[in-house]
Design a protein around this motif. Structure first.
Motif, PDB file in Angstrom:
ATOM      1  N   ARG A  52       0.839  -1.213   0.000  1.00 21.00           N
ATOM      2  CA  ARG A  52       0.000   0.000   0.000  1.00 21.00           C
ATOM      3  C   ARG A  52       0.869   1.257   0.000  1.00 21.00           C
ATOM      4  NH1 ARG A  52      -3.725   2.044   5.120  1.00 21.00           N
ATOM      5  NH2 ARG A  52      -4.428   4.000   4.185  1.00 21.00           N
ATOM      6  N   ASP A  53       1.901   1.283   0.846  1.00 24.43           N
ATOM      7  CA  ASP A  53       2.726   2.487   0.969  1.00 24.43           C
ATOM      8  C   ASP A  53       3.997   2.426   0.126  1.00 24.43           C
ATOM      9  OD1 ASP A  53       1.031   3.867   2.708  1.00 24.43           O
ATOM     10  OD2 ASP A  53       1.809   2.793   4.453  1.00 24.43           O
ATOM     11  N   GLY A  54       4.286   1.292  -0.480  1.00 26.42           N
ATOM     12  CA  GLY A  54       5.423   1.176  -1.386  1.00 26.42           C
ATOM     13  C   GLY A  54       6.735   1.611  -0.757  1.00 26.42           C
ATOM     14  N   VAL A  55       7.547   2.290  -1.563  1.00 28.05           N
ATOM     15  CA  VAL A  55       8.793   2.879  -1.058  1.00 28.05           C
ATOM     16  C   VAL A  55       8.463   4.272  -0.553  1.00 28.05           C
ATOM     17  CG1 VAL A  55      11.120   3.633  -1.630  1.00 28.05           C
ATOM     18  CG2 VAL A  55      10.199   1.545  -2.664  1.00 28.05           C
ATOM     19  N   ILE A  56       8.719   4.518   0.706  1.00 28.40           N
ATOM     20  CA  ILE A  56       8.380   5.795   1.343  1.00 28.40           C
ATOM     21  C   ILE A  56       9.604   6.702   1.260  1.00 28.40           C
ATOM     22  CG2 ILE A  56       7.599   6.892   3.472  1.00 28.40           C
ATOM     23  CD1 ILE A  56       6.507   4.063   4.269  1.00 28.40           C
ATOM     24  N   ASP A  57       9.592   7.653   0.335  1.00 19.18           N
ATOM     25  CA  ASP A  57      10.766   8.512   0.161  1.00 19.18           C
ATOM     26  C   ASP A  57      10.428  10.002   0.071  1.00 19.18           C
ATOM     27  OD1 ASP A  57       9.588   8.525  -2.311  1.00 19.18           O
ATOM     28  OD2 ASP A  57      11.250   7.549  -3.358  1.00 19.18           O
ATOM     29  N   GLN A  58       9.152  10.334   0.225  1.00 21.35           N
ATOM     30  CA  GLN A  58       8.752  11.740   0.166  1.00 21.35           C
ATOM     31  C   GLN A  58       8.258  12.253   1.521  1.00 21.35           C
ATOM     32  OE1 GLN A  58       9.229  13.628  -2.626  1.00 21.35           O
ATOM     33  NE2 GLN A  58      10.207  11.778  -3.451  1.00 21.35           N
ATOM     34  N   ARG A  59       7.279  11.557   2.094  1.00 26.26           N
ATOM     35  CA  ARG A  59       6.770  11.926   3.417  1.00 26.26           C
ATOM     36  C   ARG A  59       6.252  10.679   4.122  1.00 26.26           C
ATOM     37  NH1 ARG A  59       3.704  16.284   3.627  1.00 26.26           N
ATOM     38  NH2 ARG A  59       4.267  17.055   1.576  1.00 26.26           N
ATOM     39  N   ILE A  60       6.235  10.711   5.439  1.00 27.90           N
ATOM     40  CA  ILE A  60       5.715   9.588   6.216  1.00 27.90           C
ATOM     41  C   ILE A  60       4.219   9.477   5.953  1.00 27.90           C
ATOM     42  CG2 ILE A  60       5.284   8.720   8.543  1.00 27.90           C
ATOM     43  CD1 ILE A  60       7.903   9.958   9.427  1.00 27.90           C
ATOM     44  N   PRO A  61       3.734   8.283   5.622  1.00 25.97           N
ATOM     45  CA  PRO A  61       2.315   8.123   5.266  1.00 25.97           C
ATOM     46  C   PRO A  61       1.369   8.658   6.334  1.00 25.97           C
ATOM     47  CG  PRO A  61       3.527   6.107   4.813  1.00 25.97           C
ATOM     48  CD  PRO A  61       4.466   7.015   5.559  1.00 25.97           C
ATOM     49  N   ARG A  62       0.345   9.357   5.838  1.00 23.42           N
ATOM     50  CA  ARG A  62      -0.731   9.856   6.695  1.00 23.42           C
ATOM     51  C   ARG A  62      -0.222  10.799   7.791  1.00 23.42           C
ATOM     52  NH1 ARG A  62      -1.339   5.324   4.441  1.00 23.42           N
ATOM     53  NH2 ARG A  62      -0.100   4.129   5.919  1.00 23.42           N
ATOM     54  N   THR A  63       0.886  11.487   7.462  1.00 20.80           N
ATOM     55  CA  THR A  63       1.399  12.565   8.314  1.00 20.80           C
ATOM     56  C   THR A  63       1.858  13.694   7.403  1.00 20.80           C
ATOM     57  OG1 THR A  63       3.779  12.056   8.351  1.00 20.80           O
ATOM     58  CG2 THR A  63       2.360  10.779   9.846  1.00 20.80           C
ATOM     59  N   LYS A  64       2.279  14.783   7.983  1.00 17.68           N
ATOM     60  CA  LYS A  64       2.828  15.897   7.214  1.00 17.68           C
ATOM     61  C   LYS A  64       4.350  15.923   7.259  1.00 17.68           C
ATOM     62  CE  LYS A  64      -1.279  18.798   7.912  1.00 17.68           C
ATOM     63  NZ  LYS A  64      -1.804  20.090   8.422  1.00 17.68           N
ATOM     64  N   VAL A  65       4.958  14.860   7.773  1.00 19.23           N
ATOM     65  CA  VAL A  65       6.409  14.820   7.934  1.00 19.23           C
ATOM     66  C   VAL A  65       7.079  14.600   6.585  1.00 19.23           C
ATOM     67  CG1 VAL A  65       8.352  13.651   9.035  1.00 19.23           C
ATOM     68  CG2 VAL A  65       6.190  13.926  10.276  1.00 19.23           C
ATOM     69  N   VAL A  66       7.848  15.593   6.135  1.00 11.60           N
ATOM     70  CA  VAL A  66       8.586  15.509   4.876  1.00 11.60           C
ATOM     71  C   VAL A  66       9.936  14.867   5.148  1.00 11.60           C
ATOM     72  CG1 VAL A  66       9.606  16.826   2.977  1.00 11.60           C
ATOM     73  CG2 VAL A  66       7.407  17.523   3.948  1.00 11.60           C
ATOM     74  N   PRO A 113      13.945  13.739   4.411  1.00  5.58           N
ATOM     75  CA  PRO A 113      15.151  14.322   3.803  1.00  5.58           C
ATOM     76  C   PRO A 113      15.621  13.510   2.606  1.00  5.58           C
ATOM     77  CG  PRO A 113      15.707  13.157   5.829  1.00  5.58           C
ATOM     78  CD  PRO A 113      14.209  13.139   5.733  1.00  5.58           C
ATOM     79  N   PRO A 114      16.525  14.057   1.793  1.00  7.60           N
ATOM     80  CA  PRO A 114      17.049  13.324   0.636  1.00  7.60           C
ATOM     81  C   PRO A 114      17.699  11.998   1.039  1.00  7.60           C
ATOM     82  CG  PRO A 114      17.700  15.629   0.547  1.00  7.60           C
ATOM     83  CD  PRO A 114      17.082  15.417   1.890  1.00  7.60           C
ATOM     84  N   ASP A 115      17.704  11.048   0.110  1.00 13.68           N
ATOM     85  CA  ASP A 115      18.347   9.733   0.280  1.00 13.68           C
ATOM     86  C   ASP A 115      17.650   8.843   1.298  1.00 13.68           C
ATOM     87  OD1 ASP A 115      20.331  10.343  -1.609  1.00 13.68           O
ATOM     88  OD2 ASP A 115      21.538  11.357  -0.089  1.00 13.68           O
ATOM     89  N   THR A 116      16.410   9.202   1.668  1.00 15.60           N
ATOM     90  CA  THR A 116      15.638   8.371   2.585  1.00 15.60           C
ATOM     91  C   THR A 116      14.806   7.367   1.779  1.00 15.60           C
ATOM     92  OG1 THR A 116      15.483  10.115   4.250  1.00 15.60           O
ATOM     93  CG2 THR A 116      13.844   8.369   4.361  1.00 15.60           C
ATOM     94  N   ALA A 117      14.769   6.121   2.249  1.00 13.82           N
ATOM     95  CA  ALA A 117      13.912   5.104   1.622  1.00 13.82           C
ATOM     96  C   ALA A 117      13.401   4.189   2.740  1.00 13.82           C
ATOM     97  CB  ALA A 117      14.686   4.299   0.579  1.00 13.82           C
ATOM     98  N   LEU A 118      12.136   4.349   3.077  1.00 14.33           N
ATOM     99  CA  LEU A 118      11.529   3.619   4.188  1.00 14.33           C
ATOM    100  C   LEU A 118      10.434   2.690   3.678  1.00 14.33           C
ATOM    101  CD1 LEU A 118      11.016   6.652   6.631  1.00 14.33           C
ATOM    102  CD2 LEU A 118      13.075   5.250   6.348  1.00 14.33           C
ATOM    103  N   GLN A 119       9.958   1.811   4.555  1.00 18.25           N
ATOM    104  CA  GLN A 119       8.788   0.993   4.260  1.00 18.25           C
ATOM    105  C   GLN A 119       7.946   0.834   5.519  1.00 18.25           C
ATOM    106  OE1 GLN A 119      10.213  -2.647   2.233  1.00 18.25           O
ATOM    107  NE2 GLN A 119       9.367  -1.814   0.354  1.00 18.25           N
TER     108      GLN A 119
END
Length: 552
Positions: A40-54, A56-62
């Motif tokens: 559903r959330d795929g690769v999280i690299d722009q903002r934390i899902p369902r939050t306003k947290v942007v 930083p560069p080179d971040t890749a979360l799941q």
């Protein structure tokens, strides 16, 4: 081996964007059904899902909730499609893209599930291509070189920012409260196995290639970690485990909760987790030295075994029995492969076309271009360079643009650069004494991109054979699941035995064209010159540009 009725093993391949689930007939390796569960959330690299947290560069979360949903929906879907009786399933194997790390509490729940931590990116899963821990990797390497730590030799002289301890150190440095709250840091594959069985069972495959562990020496010393950072000294004993289990080991059986979640019986044997690329090797029929298996997906992994322990520059490590029993398994790779072409298609899709039509058009036109005719040369480092330079701060480049350069010429140049990168890896192995006698390929690109495969055959000068299964890693996981079950339950007692019965290769293969080979040999010399110039420090412009990008 006689069986009164069919027995099945399930393999689940947890990838970068989705999980692939296969139900496999243990007798002959036939995939009776499969399912793909997109996260559903795929690769999280722009903002934390369902939050306003942007981010930083080179971040890749799941989101680890995606993994649990894949277990539930994917397994049930594959079983339903294959009309398989759950009581006939004997084994379950897990492979996982690595190094993918998450912090958990004492109940093995991810910290990002907790309300008080979910707004902090360091409480989430750090995916393999999370690269913001490069400063931590630099520190780990500097101290290891200064202390002349023996473990560095196993990893080609450098630890990558993609690996376990740089990511853990990044949490310690940037989010000490998350570090203190973490009961254990654990690989994604090990976490899934722990959830399935209720037991913490860490894989020698994941620990050996990604966490600086070996069966002979264990982890690096407490004194070394303390020299890296005083608070990191007790990290292994406080935040990890020293109990590491070899591949093929039965981790346990399904808990009541996981039995209900997956719809499988509790007596299904669960295998120790395997890294996705390593899982594909026996699924491509390879069980002996000298045969390189290239797993061609989002990134590229180059796996080969040898009877000897050899130091090879820039590899992701060698681990005894890390791929196959009785052999040293070597891993190398390209940090971006399919990602490069997806990026280019995404750029072109801004003009209103779909990826499918873009790829079809590019391949049709690029196929007509003769080797060398593009007048371009590229470095495929859009996600950094894994082997041989182990540097996530390097970036891509294309040389030779003119006003006449076409979109298909750029595309073909990116294909050629990818093949040049693979040839460089082969050359690096052979330079250090590891024979590469044959090439096997599997994964999405090997299945779909015929032009890339022909270019790769031309540039490497080697015939390339293809794994029969379109989901080789998942099939390999199912094979390991059959080994976990053992022959007494209808499975196998070794992965070599399982490979003889369950693995196949296609009749289709790619042979090098000698005329193209000669042209590419000249271009390859220039590729190596570019790689040395930008990658060895003669011109650090790539790193300077990244510094501007991060600071501006």
């Amino acid at each position: 081996m006689k069986r009164s009725h069919r027995k099945y093993s399930i393999g689940i391949d947890f990838g970068t964007e989705s999980a692939r689930i296969v139900v496999v007939d243990v007798t002959n390796g036939r995939t009776v059904s499969s399912a793909v569960h997109t996260y559903r959330d795929g690769v999280i690299d722009q903002r934390i899902p369902r939050t306003k947290v942007v981010l930083p560069p080179d971040t890749a979360l799941q989101n680890p909730a995606d993994y649990l949903e894949a277990l539930k929906q994917g397994t049930r879907s594959a079983m339903r499609q294959g009309r398989v009786n759950p009581s006939d399933v004997i084994g379950l194997g897990i492979d996982f893209t690595s190094c993918t790390v998450l912090p958990v509490d004492e109940d093995w729940e991810p910290l990002c599930f907790k309300k008080e931590f979910r707004h902090d990116p360091h409480s989430w899963v750090k995916l393999w291509k999370h690269h913001s821990a490069q400063p931590e990797a630099d520190r780990i390497n500097f101290v290891a070189q200064e202390r002349n730590e023996a473990f560095l030799k196993r990893y080609g002289g450098k630890i990558s920012s993609e690996w376990f301890f740089p990511k853990v150190l990044e949490v310690l440095n940037k989010a000490p409260d998350i570090y203190r709250a973490t009961h254990k840091f654990i690989e994604g594959g090990d976490w899934i196995v722990s959830k399935l069985t209720g037991h913490e069972k860490r894989s020698a495959c994941q620990a050996g290639y990604k966490a600086m562990w070996s069966a002979e020496d264990g982890f690096p010393s407490k004194e070394y970690f303390q020299a890296v950072s005083p608070a990191l000294g007790p990290v292994v004993d406080e935040k990890m485990s020293r109990e590491i289990y070899p591949m093929g080991t039965r981790a346990g059986y399904l808990t009541d909760q996981m039995s209900k979640l997956t719809g499988l019986p509790k007596d299904v044997a669960v295998s120790i987790a395997v890294i996705d690329a390593h899982s594909a090797v026996p699924a491509a029929t390879v069980t002996e030295p000298g045969k390189m298996v290239i797993i061609m997906g989002t990134s590229g992994c180059h796996m080969i075994c040898d009877s000897r322990k050899v130091q090879v520059e820039g590899i992701s490590g060698y681990v005894y029995e890390g791929i196959l029993p009785g052999l040293y398994g070597y891993e190398a790779g390209q940090a971006s492969m399919g990602d490069v072409f997806a990026w280019y298609a995404r750029m072109l899709s801004a003009f209103g076309r779909t990826h499918e039509t873009i790829y079809a058009d590019l391949e049709r036109k690029a196929r007509k271009i003769k080797p060398g005719k593009c007048g371009l040369l590229a470095l495929e480092w859009l996600n950094g360079c894994r082997t041989p330079l182990v540097d996530a701060d390097l970036s891509g480049i294309i040389v030779g643009f003119t006003l006449a350069t076409s979109a298909e010429e750029i595309y073909r140049t990116l294909l050629e650069a990818t093949a040049f990168g693979t040839n460089r890896i082969i050359e690096t192995f052979e330079k250090h004494g590891v024979r590469v006698d044959a090439l096997y390929a599997c994964g999405g690109l090997a299945e779909r991109n015929k032009l890339l495969m022909q270019i790769m055959a031309d540039i490497t000068g080697r015939e390339i054979l293809l794994a029969a299964s379109p989901h080789a890693s998942a099939l390999g996981a199912a094979m390991w699941g059959a080994v976990a079950a053992g022959s007494s339950k209808g499975g196998y007692d070794s992965i070599v035995e399982a490979a003889k019965r369950m693995a196949r290769i296609k009749k289709e293969r790619y042979s090098p064209n000698e005329g193209s080979r000669q042209v590419y040999a000249e271009l390859y010399k220039e590729y190596v010159t570019l790689q040395e110039y930008f990658g060895r420090g003669a011109n650090p412009v790539m790193k300077k540009l990244k510094q501007f990008h991060r600071s501006c």
